[in-house]
Design an enzyme around this catalytic site. Structure first.
Site, PDB file in Angstrom:
ATOM      1  N   ASP A 172       0.834  -1.194   0.000  1.00  0.00           N
ATOM      2  CA  ASP A 172       0.000   0.000   0.000  1.00  0.00           C
ATOM      3  C   ASP A 172       0.874   1.251   0.000  1.00  0.00           C
ATOM      4  O   ASP A 172       2.018   1.199  -0.452  1.00  0.00           O
ATOM      5  CB  ASP A 172      -0.939  -0.030   1.218  1.00  0.00           C
ATOM      6  N   HIS A 247      -3.975   6.320   2.676  1.00  0.00           N
ATOM      7  CA  HIS A 247      -4.669   5.093   2.276  1.00  0.00           C
ATOM      8  C   HIS A 247      -4.146   3.866   3.013  1.00  0.00           C
ATOM      9  O   HIS A 247      -4.913   3.051   3.537  1.00  0.00           O
ATOM     10  CB  HIS A 247      -4.508   4.929   0.762  1.00  0.00           C
ATOM     11  N   SER A 609     -11.254  -0.682  -1.628  1.00  0.00           N
ATOM     12  CA  SER A 609     -10.047  -0.647  -0.800  1.00  0.00           C
ATOM     13  C   SER A 609     -10.377  -0.813   0.674  1.00  0.00           C
ATOM     14  O   SER A 609      -9.552  -1.305   1.452  1.00  0.00           O
ATOM     15  CB  SER A 609      -9.309   0.686  -0.991  1.00  0.00           C
TER      16      SER A 609
END
Length: 832
Positions: A172, A247, A609
């Protein structure tokens, strides 16, 4: 005489007591409609004058007696101000002051009537008046929605043991190691790093020594491909495992963040957060960057390193930006690297992609990867605004309310001298306070336009909030512009009272009311506002119980494309769906992934996600209970136990359009939700599993026409080493997909009993046939002991020539309570 003494005694108490009690016995009923209110003042509390606001601890350690005296004197002065304010505003009225807050905040709580509270709120020195509210321990809710506290966690010994010993690797954007969601200093027994894990923790300028611990046990970054392209700026892109986007921090916390971490956003406490497997370990492999994303070469290096380090599960909340070219979608570098990871016993979870709701929009292709789509859950934050004509308009926005009525002013009616709508065409979006006349906005609710530029990220709510605060507005309201009609507004945090009205009809109702009483400047006739008033109710309190889950419009859909020409594969995608809309998770304050949450420690995000790490965390619970499960066995346990109904017992629905998705819904099919909605508790006791080994995947790849040289290139193995091939529909998956059924086809499935009970279980088989297809399963009833395997023969026959996909289900119903669901999809039917 006695009565006057009593009154004097009460009056003296009002003067000298810090708990002011001014209640006249002659009117006891006056308190019937009273409530507790918390009143905060604009002046600073004592701590701002004590020196303790400094980050330098020596101010505390070396405090002098004179400093202490000044602090105490300041506190006493603040208390006197509180008492004086109450006496001045509520002279000769009944009230009861409970506390004076003077050190951390400047304010007090008191028993007041609504009218008294409103009068206090109107005072210039008062910052806010809020009704007191019940406080209890809460959560960001998806663990409750998935039944973890009373189900899966309880079976593992509670949240303090859930996922213990399992290592999850995240490919990620990195992680913020300072976030409390990843601390190893939590109550209870200490973390113990699994000895099999051999990963390291990089030490760089952005990731100093001590960043890792016994919870966050590994962190690396991969950027060679980005460096070679000249796109990585080491200062701007955080050339370290640190998350400059947000994220990666979010996904890691959803899967494995610590339990009970307070969620505070824009100064509002919104509950406590927990990952699905709060005791699992986290290893970070950063391969994506905030300015440009990432490249396959770096992703593969990260996957490779994760496998070498000894992670148990890999979470990939990323997808390719285009369908891979070549003879089959499965033959792409990332999927093939993940096949090697599966060979090493690593379970791989990948997001389906946010390219829905079109058919064949899937961005995760291979049968060895567990693909997760996104659904809603049953928590919403509702806000509303009450107009002066008693019309209530609903909306969204994580914001407090105004408590009292304020005048409304449209942004285009509050322009400064020299500014015209023609000069600043987007002035209605409230992005620049210099365009406005503060005198026209001060103390009023500023009304702004939410246009498509907000959706594109050109304009932001955060900037509008800055404008409103610079102009000393009492609140902020957005109405939907026609250019943004149909797009969904999210519950954006606001640090002043505010609301977003997403409905075109309600937006027009607001504007009609406003325009009904316009105010004009004497002489020029220029519109300078309106006599209209409103009160923002506020949207901090969540409500539960709406129909959920439903498949979100953005969630990518099947069927799974076999190649770039859109030929359908005999593989069902997605495998499963899980919560992926409006999900709270940890955030990096330096993250730029969303404008709305910049500077915050938590953020609410939507996308597949977010759904993928929900399943990743639940897979960790399965791995903890069944440490010897293969990746396929974990996938089977998740799939066969999935729920087919929403919380109201109705069939799960799927949104079908991007615009106005809630009015274009229909029952979800396996191409929308795969096997169904994840059921964490049932997945820990699946009864039967469908297992697949690496050799079966290789036989499947070798069955694809022209694949031999490609297989050799990726794996170093020759297809000639495998004596037979295996069609995709014959893989032992817990689902059946037949892209083209010509006449009759028989497929086989092997089930193994892994129930913890040593006794046999008898299963009865039932099925619901797809349209224009007949189905026969044999045996229709069988008994299977623990550890035993049985073969099921599934015979499908096309009854008509039909080109539209149809769906069915096969169910195995055990006499000890186990239920195994197998979704079926048949696309083209050609009767012979």
């Amino acid at each position: 005489m006695e009565e006057s003494s009593l009154v004097r005694f009460v009056f003296l108490l009002c003067l000298v007591s810090s708990s002011v009690f001014c209640l006249d016995d002659s009117d006891q009923n006056a308190t019937v409609s009273s409530a507790v209110y918390i009143v905060t003042l604009k002046d600073r509390p004592s701590v701002h004058f004590s020196g303790r606001e400094s980050s330098d601890s020596k101010h505390v350690l070396t405090a002098t007696s004179s400093q202490i005296y000044r602090t105490l004197n300041r506190s006493a002065s603040i208390i006197r101000v509180h008492d004086s304010l109450l006496r001045k505003v509520l002279r000769k009225e009944n009230y009861l002051k409970l506390y004076s807050y003077h050190y951390l905040i400047n304010g007090f709580s008191a028993v007041l009537t609504r009218k008294q509270a409103d009068r206090l709120a109107a005072r210039e020195e008062v910052d806010n008046v809020v009704l007191d509210f019940p406080v209890e321990k809460a959560t960001t809710h998806t663990p409750q929605f998935l039944g973890l506290p009373r189900g899966a966690w309880l079976r593992d010994g509670g949240s303090e043991y859930a996922g213990e010993g399992v290592v999850i690797g995240f490919i990620d954007t990195g992680i913020d190691p300072t976030h409390p969601s990843f601390s190893d200093k939590i109550p209870g027994h200490t973390y113990s790093v699994p000895p099999r894990f051999t990963g390291v923790c990089e030490v760089t300028i952005g990731f100093p020594p001590g960043s890792c611990n016994r919870k966050l046990i590994g962190a690396r970054h991969f950027a060679e491909s980005a460096l070679s392209r000249g796109v990585l700026n080491s200062s701007q892109d955080d050339a370290s495992p640190f998350d400059g986007e947000g994220h990666g921090t979010h996904t890691a916390s959803v899967a494995a963040g610590n339990h009970g971490i307070p969620v505070v956003v824009a100064g509002h406490h919104l509950g406590n957060a927990s990952g699905m497997a709060p005791r699992a370990h986290i290893a970070i492999y950063k391969a994506l960057y905030k300015r440009f994303g990432g490249f396959a070469a770096d992703i593969i290096a990260a996957i490779d390193q994760a496998a070498q380090d000894g992670v148990d599960i890999i979470n990939l909340s990323i997808t390719p930006n285009r369908r891979p070219p070549g003879i089959a979608t499965f033959f792409n570098p990332i999927d093939m690297a993940l096949l090697s990871a599966v060979k090493a016993g690593i379970f791989v979870v990948q997001a389906a992609g946010n390219t829905g709701p079109a058919p064949k929009s899937m961005s995760s292709f291979s049968p060895w990867i567990f693909t997760v789509g996104a659904t809603s859950h049953d928590r919403v934050y509702s806000n509303s605004i009450i107009l002066g004509n008693n019309v209530t308009i609903p909306g969204v926005g994580l914001a407090s309310g105004t408590r009292t009525m304020h005048k409304l002013v449209l942004a285009t009616h509050a322009l400064g001298n020299g500014t015209t709508v023609m000069d600043a065409i987007y002035v209605g979006e409230c992005q620049d306070s210099s365009s406005f006349d503060q005198k026209l906005v001060h103390g009023k609710i500023l009304v702004c336009s939410y246009t498509v530029r907000f959706i594109l990220g050109v304009s932001t709510i955060k900037q509008a909030l800055i404008t409103a605060k610079n102009l000393t507005a009492a609140g902020l309201v957005f109405y939907i512009d026609p250019s943004a009609t149909g797009f969904q507004m999210t519950s954006t945090p606001m640090d002043i009272p505010g609301i977003l009205i997403s409905s075109p009809q309600y937006s027009q109702a607001l504007l009609r009311y406003y325009n009904s009483s316009l105010l004009r400047e004497n002489g020029s006739g220029k519109i300078v506002g309106s006599a209209s008033v409103a009160r923002i109710v506020g949207g901090m309190k969540p409500t539960y119980g709406i129909t959920a889950p439903k498949v979100m419009y953005f969630s990518a859909r099947g069927p799974d494309p076999e190649d770039d020409s859109f030929v359908d594969a005999d593989i069902m995608k997605p495998n499963l769906v899980a919560p992926g809309n409006a999900i709270w998770g940890a955030w990096s304050p330096l993250g730029i992934g969303t404008n709305d949450f910049q500077g915050e420690r938590f953020a609410m995000e939507s996308g597949t996600s977010m759904s993928a790490p929900h399943v990743t965390g639940i897979a960790a619970l399965i791995k903890q209970k069944f440490p010897h499960f293969t990746p396929a066995a974990i996938a089977s346990a998740l799939s066969t136990t999935a729920s087919l109904s929403d919380r109201k017992g109705e069939h799960i629905m799927a949104q079908r359009t991007v615009l106005n998705p809630d009015i274009s819904q229909s029952p979800a099919t396996p191409f929308d939700m795969g096997s169904g909605f994840v059921n964490a508790t049932a997945a820990l006791d699946p009864g039967l599993i469908f297992d697949i080994g690496y050799n079966e995947y290789m036989k499947f790849l070798c069955s694809i026409n022209g694949s031999s040289p490609v297989v050799l290139n990726y794996t170093g193995e020759s297809c000639s080493a495998y004596n037979s091939s295996l069609a995709a529909s014959d893989l032992n998956l817990p689902s059946v997909t037949i892209a083209k059924l010509v006449g009759t086809r028989t497929v086989l499935r092997w089930v193994t009993n892994i129930a913890t009970t040593a006794t046999n279980e008898t299963y009865t088989v039932g099925w619901m046939t797809p349209d224009s297809v007949s189905v026969k399963v044999s045996p229709a009833k069988f008994t299977i002991g623990n550890g035993q395997t049985r073969v099921l023969s599934l015979v499908f026959r096309a009854m008509k020539n039909v080109s539209m996909a149809s769906f069915g289900r096969i169910g195995l119903f055990g006499d000890r309570g186990h239920v195994v669901n197998i979704p079926v999809a048949v696309i083209y039917k050609i009767a012979v």
